[in-house]
Write a protein that holds these residues in place. Structure first.
Motif, PDB file in Angstrom:
ATOM      1  N   LEU A  24       6.968 -24.812  12.281  1.00 50.02           N
ATOM      2  CA  LEU A  24       6.695 -25.539  11.043  1.00 50.02           C
ATOM      3  C   LEU A  24       5.751 -26.713  11.305  1.00 50.02           C
ATOM      4  O   LEU A  24       4.857 -27.003  10.496  1.00 50.02           O
ATOM      5  CB  LEU A  24       8.008 -26.030  10.433  1.00 50.02           C
ATOM      6  N   SER A  25       5.923 -27.374  12.438  1.00 47.28           N
ATOM      7  CA  SER A  25       5.040 -28.481  12.809  1.00 47.28           C
ATOM      8  C   SER A  25       3.620 -27.973  13.077  1.00 47.28           C
ATOM      9  O   SER A  25       2.643 -28.579  12.634  1.00 47.28           O
ATOM     10  CB  SER A  25       5.577 -29.208  14.046  1.00 47.28           C
ATOM     11  N   VAL A  54       4.616 -22.535   5.239  1.00 48.60           N
ATOM     12  CA  VAL A  54       5.667 -21.716   5.848  1.00 48.60           C
ATOM     13  C   VAL A  54       7.032 -22.111   5.306  1.00 48.60           C
ATOM     14  O   VAL A  54       7.320 -23.305   5.153  1.00 48.60           O
ATOM     15  CB  VAL A  54       5.674 -21.866   7.387  1.00 48.60           C
ATOM     16  N   GLN A  55       7.842 -21.118   5.032  1.00 49.88           N
ATOM     17  CA  GLN A  55       9.252 -21.344   4.707  1.00 49.88           C
ATOM     18  C   GLN A  55      10.078 -20.279   5.402  1.00 49.88           C
ATOM     19  O   GLN A  55       9.847 -19.088   5.222  1.00 49.88           O
ATOM     20  CB  GLN A  55       9.512 -21.307   3.198  1.00 49.88           C
ATOM     21  N   MET A  56      11.018 -20.717   6.226  1.00 52.24           N
ATOM     22  CA  MET A  56      11.867 -19.779   6.956  1.00 52.24           C
ATOM     23  C   MET A  56      12.878 -19.114   6.023  1.00 52.24           C
ATOM     24  O   MET A  56      13.445 -19.764   5.141  1.00 52.24           O
ATOM     25  CB  MET A  56      12.625 -20.511   8.070  1.00 52.24           C
ATOM     26  N   GLN A  57      13.093 -17.824   6.245  1.00 49.98           N
ATOM     27  CA  GLN A  57      14.157 -17.141   5.516  1.00 49.98           C
ATOM     28  C   GLN A  57      15.508 -17.577   6.078  1.00 49.98           C
ATOM     29  O   GLN A  57      15.615 -17.985   7.243  1.00 49.98           O
ATOM     30  CB  GLN A  57      14.018 -15.630   5.655  1.00 49.98           C
ATOM     31  N   VAL A  58      16.520 -17.490   5.284  1.00 49.44           N
ATOM     32  CA  VAL A  58      17.871 -17.818   5.724  1.00 49.44           C
ATOM     33  C   VAL A  58      18.836 -16.899   4.991  1.00 49.44           C
ATOM     34  O   VAL A  58      18.644 -16.605   3.807  1.00 49.44           O
ATOM     35  CB  VAL A  58      18.201 -19.312   5.456  1.00 49.44           C
ATOM     36  N   PRO A  59      19.853 -16.368   5.672  1.00 48.95           N
ATOM     37  CA  PRO A  59      20.817 -15.481   5.015  1.00 48.95           C
ATOM     38  C   PRO A  59      21.500 -16.182   3.839  1.00 48.95           C
ATOM     39  O   PRO A  59      21.731 -17.393   3.860  1.00 48.95           O
ATOM     40  CB  PRO A  59      21.815 -15.161   6.130  1.00 48.95           C
ATOM     41  N   ASP A  66      23.286 -24.484   6.767  1.00 49.73           N
ATOM     42  CA  ASP A  66      23.180 -25.484   7.837  1.00 49.73           C
ATOM     43  C   ASP A  66      21.907 -25.350   8.664  1.00 49.73           C
ATOM     44  O   ASP A  66      21.835 -25.842   9.794  1.00 49.73           O
ATOM     45  CB  ASP A  66      24.422 -25.434   8.744  1.00 49.73           C
ATOM     46  N   TYR A  67      20.871 -24.713   8.109  1.00 50.92           N
ATOM     47  CA  TYR A  67      19.585 -24.610   8.785  1.00 50.92           C
ATOM     48  C   TYR A  67      18.473 -25.038   7.835  1.00 50.92           C
ATOM     49  O   TYR A  67      18.424 -24.584   6.690  1.00 50.92           O
ATOM     50  CB  TYR A  67      19.322 -23.182   9.270  1.00 50.92           C
ATOM     51  N   CYS A  68      17.581 -25.906   8.315  1.00 47.43           N
ATOM     52  CA  CYS A  68      16.437 -26.313   7.502  1.00 47.43           C
ATOM     53  C   CYS A  68      15.424 -25.170   7.469  1.00 47.43           C
ATOM     54  O   CYS A  68      15.355 -24.360   8.399  1.00 47.43           O
ATOM     55  CB  CYS A  68      15.814 -27.586   8.041  1.00 47.43           C
ATOM     56  N   THR A  69      14.615 -25.115   6.420  1.00 46.92           N
ATOM     57  CA  THR A  69      13.703 -23.978   6.260  1.00 46.92           C
ATOM     58  C   THR A  69      12.243 -24.365   6.053  1.00 46.92           C
ATOM     59  O   THR A  69      11.362 -23.520   6.193  1.00 46.92           O
ATOM     60  CB  THR A  69      14.136 -23.112   5.063  1.00 46.92           C
ATOM     61  N   THR A  70      11.958 -25.616   5.736  1.00 44.25           N
ATOM     62  CA  THR A  70      10.580 -26.047   5.508  1.00 44.25           C
ATOM     63  C   THR A  70      10.265 -27.275   6.361  1.00 44.25           C
ATOM     64  O   THR A  70      11.172 -27.915   6.903  1.00 44.25           O
ATOM     65  CB  THR A  70      10.343 -26.409   4.034  1.00 44.25           C
TER      66      THR A  70
END
Length: 357
Positions: A140-141, A154-159, A164-168
């Motif tokens: 992301l950085s 970018v944006q991370m997928q998450v279930p 408890d996980y950051c995505t952006t």
């Protein structure tokens, strides 16, 4: 692209038979050929790149893309193709996979198991949680600093249901401000170094210093993963803590985590998750090298505890110049890879190096 092959099943069998960590395939990190070669190979939704870091191939792809993007700034690292320090994280991720440390430790799902999706990375695994902090955060950085292309978002997928996980970039900066600031400093530092008139060895030391500062900031953020340790045996938790402690020595020495060196350091790591009753150096189904590594890790952690944390402080003090850091890297290699290198020798050398600073 991004499809696992039967290779993983072969590798898993190789691990169970040989009991030594499998970290490379044809000289490259495991399943490297199946990963994304360019950003557009990753999922894109509404113009936003959306990797799924809960799939091994996607998570490894983050490293492949970052290495490709930063290689043009790595001239001071050396002339080989495996000199980028981020290769160490690719090898580490491969070890996480083949040793079963990305699988669900709770038994509630078959994520990461041979009976389920072998490419699944469990949100319940402590190891995958820590790995997230040294893969998703730097990616992301890197995107924010323009290394992945002009204006790439970018944006991370998450279930579903996992929070408890950051995505952006913005989200991770809010949750982990120090880690994100240091990854930003690393990526911007690469550009600055490329324009610097400093000697190449000083550039190299500076880049490695920024890199390890960022990686350690991510690892220190792993306190967010602590609740997940309850799913592991006491020997595995002990190993977790000694593994974290070992990072203090590696980082202070500005270890140049090339593909070759990282592989050497990863092969002696335990090739399976430790269970109740495992007691190094006498774990029968692990190799002599794995037992040695576990014993050294344990000794370093216990000695530091007995000395009230002063062993780590002495080591950091000794790593006061590019010259002593080079000596420190050589000594760590002896300690980890040479069973005849006595721990008492390690202590005496540290003491001598400290007085020379």
């Amino acid at each position: 692209m991004l499809r696992p092959t039967v290779l993983f099943l072969f590798l898993a069998c190789a691990v169970s038979l040989s009991r030594s960590a499998v970290v490379l395939e044809n000289g490259m990190p495991i399943l490297w050929a199946q990963t994304a070669g360019q950003v557009t190979d990753l999922p894109i939704q509404n113009g936003i790149v959306t990797p799924d870091p809960w799939n091994f191939l996607h998570r490894m792809s983050l490293y492949r893309l970052m290495i490709a993007a930063t290689d043009p700034f790595m001239g001071s690292m050396g002339t080989g193709t495996g000199e980028n320090p981020m290769w160490g994280l690719t090898v580490q991720l491969g070890w996480f996979l083949t040793s079963g440390r990305l699988a669900d430790p709770t038994g509630a799902t078959t994520c990461g198991l041979q009976t389920g999706d072998t490419m699944c990375v469990s949100t319940q695994s402590w190891w995958s949680c820590v790995s997230y902090l040294v893969s998703a955060l730097p990616f992301l950085s890197a995107a924010q600093q323009g290394f992945l292309g002009e204006g790439v978002q970018v944006q991370m997928q998450v279930p579903e249901g996992v929070e408890d996980y950051c995505t952006t970039y913005a989200d991770c900066t809010t949750r982990y401000p120090d880690a994100m600031a240091k990854w930003d400093a690393y990526f911007t530092g690469l550009k600055t170094s490329a324009e610097s008139a400093l000697p190449e060895n000083e550039k190299k030391d500076s880049i490695l210093g920024l890199y390890w500062a960022a990686q350690m900031a991510s690892i220190y953020s792993a306190s967010a993963c602590n609740a997940k340790m309850s799913s592991y045996s006491s020997p595995e938790v002990t190993f977790v803590n000694s593994w974290l402690n070992s990072a203090e020595y590696v980082s202070a020495a500005n270890f140049h985590s090339t593909l070759e060196k990282s592989s050497k350091f990863s092969i002696p790591l335990p090739s399976r998750v430790l269970q109740e009753g495992d007691s190094p150096p006498n774990i029968a189904d692990l190799s002599q090298e794995e037992n040695h590594t576990l014993s050294v890790f344990s000794w370093m952690k216990n000695m530091n505890s007995l000395l009230g944390g002063s062993l780590v402080r002495m080591w950091r003090s000794a790593m006061c110049s590019a010259t002593t850091r080079e000596k420190g890297r050589e000594m760590l290699e002896q300690l980890m890879l040479n069973p005849s290198f006595a721990t008492s020798t390690f202590l005496s050398i540290i003491s001598g190096m400290t007085t020379s600073c």
